[in-house]
Write a protein that holds these residues in place. Structure first.
Motif, PDB file in Angstrom:
ATOM      1  N   LYS A 145      38.302   4.511  23.291  1.00 16.82           N
ATOM      2  CA  LYS A 145      36.852   4.674  23.344  1.00 16.82           C
ATOM      3  C   LYS A 145      36.297   4.932  21.945  1.00 16.82           C
ATOM      4  O   LYS A 145      36.971   5.474  21.084  1.00 16.82           O
ATOM      5  N   ALA A 146      35.050   4.546  21.751  1.00 14.84           N
ATOM      6  CA  ALA A 146      34.386   4.756  20.466  1.00 14.84           C
ATOM      7  C   ALA A 146      33.753   6.142  20.438  1.00 14.84           C
ATOM      8  O   ALA A 146      33.199   6.607  21.434  1.00 14.84           O
ATOM      9  N   ARG A 157      30.844   8.329  19.501  1.00 10.51           N
ATOM     10  CA  ARG A 157      29.425   8.102  19.245  1.00 10.51           C
ATOM     11  C   ARG A 157      28.979   8.744  17.930  1.00 10.51           C
ATOM     12  O   ARG A 157      28.102   8.225  17.237  1.00 10.51           O
ATOM     13  N   PRO A 216      20.769   5.364  18.231  1.00 12.30           N
ATOM     14  CA  PRO A 216      21.782   4.708  19.071  1.00 12.30           C
ATOM     15  C   PRO A 216      21.108   3.719  20.024  1.00 12.30           C
ATOM     16  O   PRO A 216      20.070   4.027  20.614  1.00 12.30           O
ATOM     17  N   GLU A 266      26.358   1.357  24.066  1.00 14.51           N
ATOM     18  CA  GLU A 266      27.814   1.336  23.939  1.00 14.51           C
ATOM     19  C   GLU A 266      28.324   0.135  24.720  1.00 14.51           C
ATOM     20  O   GLU A 266      27.931  -0.076  25.875  1.00 14.51           O
ATOM     21  N   TYR A 280      27.130  -2.275  14.621  1.00 18.23           N
ATOM     22  CA  TYR A 280      28.053  -1.951  15.696  1.00 18.23           C
ATOM     23  C   TYR A 280      29.263  -1.280  15.053  1.00 18.23           C
ATOM     24  O   TYR A 280      29.930  -1.886  14.198  1.00 18.23           O
ATOM     25  N   ALA A 309      32.736   1.598  15.307  1.00 17.17           N
ATOM     26  CA  ALA A 309      33.696   2.417  16.051  1.00 17.17           C
ATOM     27  C   ALA A 309      34.772   2.916  15.108  1.00 17.17           C
ATOM     28  O   ALA A 309      35.136   2.245  14.142  1.00 17.17           O
ATOM     29  N   ASN A 360      35.729  -1.253  22.091  1.00 19.31           N
ATOM     30  CA  ASN A 360      34.549  -0.453  22.411  1.00 19.31           C
ATOM     31  C   ASN A 360      33.869   0.061  21.147  1.00 19.31           C
ATOM     32  O   ASN A 360      34.508   0.672  20.287  1.00 19.31           O
ATOM     33  N   VAL A 361      32.569  -0.194  21.036  1.00 26.79           N
ATOM     34  CA  VAL A 361      31.798   0.212  19.870  1.00 26.79           C
ATOM     35  C   VAL A 361      30.497   0.858  20.332  1.00 26.79           C
ATOM     36  O   VAL A 361      30.121   0.794  21.500  1.00 26.79           O
ATOM     37  N   VAL A 362      29.808   1.481  19.374  1.00 23.09           N
ATOM     38  CA  VAL A 362      28.471   2.025  19.604  1.00 23.09           C
ATOM     39  C   VAL A 362      27.508   1.285  18.689  1.00 23.09           C
ATOM     40  O   VAL A 362      27.806   1.073  17.509  1.00 23.09           O
ATOM     41  N   TYR A 400      23.862   0.899  16.682  1.00 17.41           N
ATOM     42  CA  TYR A 400      22.827   1.722  16.059  1.00 17.41           C
ATOM     43  C   TYR A 400      21.800   0.806  15.403  1.00 17.41           C
ATOM     44  O   TYR A 400      22.132  -0.273  14.917  1.00 17.41           O
TER      45      TYR A 400
END
Length: 282
Positions: free
Chosen positions: A26-27, A29, A47, A50, A65, A67, A190-192, A194
């Motif tokens: 998981k990324a 945040r 943000p 995700e 993007y 992570a 998996n990325v977040v 912004y």
């Protein structure tokens, strides 16, 4: 000539980045927010979601993007004017120290593409081109490049055209160096996301409760009608809203009337018996 491109930076310290990414970590945040604040403290950071990098739409202007995984980090963004990959967005390349930094660029409205590999601060290999024009070619070709230069992967156009499609070679470079396919068929990366242009954070509406059908409400009404149990306040969410409330209220009223009539009938019978008993004594 500069090319608008999506550029992906991979910062690698892990000996086997493919093993890290195949585990689909998981990324974090907070990682991306801290990184962007470090790059430019004046940016308003928002943000925007995700999602898996390998199954997402391209980042737009002022979007990143990001992570951070164990021994591996990734940043993807839009760069409007890429000419050579090795010197594009240097503020990002130097943002995270790493044993190896890999950069991949793909044109958004052209066949331009390319890649670069830095070992520490040393450029080891870089290549960027369209099918007809080479913009950068530094270092010795890697083994994965051989079938492309040999013309084994694409239709040959002849003339000055390269014997391969630059975007296909760039994707092969990424798979070889990162150790996984960055495609929808590969593991989820998996990325977040912004934005740094001051936009508000998107609001995600809560899903509306499912609407009960008339048949479902009727069946529950029938179940409540068995046995004249004491009245229980209805659950409006389970019983389908106003219709169910009215139905339950009507049923409750009927039950109360039934109980009242039952008590009166019992009292009448008892009175008759009592009169008969006294008449026998007379």
């Amino acid at each position: 000539m500069p090319f608008p491109s999506v550029v992906t930076f991979w910062f690698v310290d892990a000996a086997e980045p493919g093993e890290v990414l195949s585990a689909e970590p998981k990324a974090d945040r907070g990682f991306g927010r801290k990184l962007l604040a470090q790059i430019n403290p004046a940016w308003p950071i928002t943000p925007i979601g995700e999602f898996p990098l390998n199954r997402s739409s391209r980042p737009g202007r002022a979007e990143f993007y990001i992570a951070g995984y164990p021994g591996v980090a990734v940043v993807q963004t839009f760069v409007p004017d890429v000419e050579t990959v090795s010197d594009t967005a240097n503020f990002l390349r130097t943002a995270l120290p790493s044993a190896d930094t890999y950069i991949f660029a793909e044109g958004t409205d052209s066949d331009f593409a390319g890649f670069a590999h830095f070992s520490g601060d040393e450029l080891r290999r870089a290549f960027a081109s369209t099918r007809d024009v080479v913009a950068e070619d530094v270092g010795l070709p890697e083994p994965f490049e051989a079938p492309y230069w040999a013309g084994e992967t694409a239709e040959q156009l002849g003339g000055i055209s390269l014997p391969f499609v630059p975007k296909e070679l760039t994707r092969a470079a990424q798979e070889s160096w990162i150790g996984v396919e960055v495609t929808p068929e590969g593991p989820d990366l998996n990325v977040v996301g912004y934005a740094v242009d001051g936009r508000p954070e998107p609001r995600i509406a809560a899903p509306a409760p499912a609407t009960k059908s008339v048949a479902q409400v009727a069946s529950r009404f029938a179940e409540k009608d068995k046995g004249y149990d004491d009245y229980v306040a209805p659950d409006t969410e389970e019983d389908g809203g106003e219709f169910a409330e009215l139905a339950d209220a009507s049923l409750a009223a009927a039950k109360r009337v039934g109980r009242t009539l039952s008590r009166r009938a019992r009292a009448f019978v008892a009175g008759v018996k009592e009169r008969i008993r006294h008449s026998d004594r007379g």
